[in-house]
Design a protein around this motif. Structure first.
Motif: not given
Length: 155
Positions: A46-68
């Motif tokens: 719930t503390g994920n900094p990419l969340r907007s409100g209570s949601r983590l949109g799929t586009a945030c997965g691009i940041e996961y890929a960028a970190q990889a």
């Protein structure tokens, strides 16, 4: 080549610029000169900094890929060299979001990035995010490594 058993959150957090809760990856499960595969569980927090409100949109997965991709760069850097050059994600192409959000995915995220082209200061990766064998997101990302040109910094 570093053993994947040692490539956990602590190692990742000391080798990429993303700190604290912004370091999203938990471990590297495999890697070689062309590819990296990582696992993350932070999409459920719930503390994920990419969340907007209570949601983590799929586009945030691009940041996961960028970190990889950043972890891959750190792994490819010679051990006795200066820290890897900072990179900037300069474009994402052909991204397909196969689900609407990540926060409701119960399984761990499996993030894979494959280097499909590298020429000095520019790298092109193909990336995918899966969970329990289900494709969540895929696309291509271009990274520019000569970030000093963008920031105006001198080396």
């Amino acid at each position: 080549m570093l053993n994947c058993d040692k490539l956990d959150y602590a190692w990742i957090a000391t080798h990429i610029p993303h700190k604290g809760s912004m370091c999203l990856l938990d471990r590297v499960t495999s890697w070689d000169q062309q590819h990296i595969r990582c696992v993350a569980v932070s999409h459920r927090l719930t503390g994920n900094p990419l969340r907007s409100g209570s949601r983590l949109g799929t586009a945030c997965g691009i940041e996961y890929a960028a970190q990889a991709m950043a972890v891959h760069g750190a792994l490819l850097a010679p051990i006795d060299s200066a820290p890897p050059r900072s990179g900037f994600l300069v474009s994402v192409r052909g991204a397909t979001l196969h689900v609407s959000r990540l926060d409701d995915i119960a399984a761990d995220l499996d993030i894979e990035a494959v280097c499909i082209h590298s020429s000095g200061d520019n790298i092109l990766y193909q990336f995918t995010l899966h969970a329990a064998g289900r494709l969540l997101l895929d696309g291509r990302a271009a990274v520019m490594l000569n970030a000093d040109i963008i920031t105006g910094a001198s080396t």
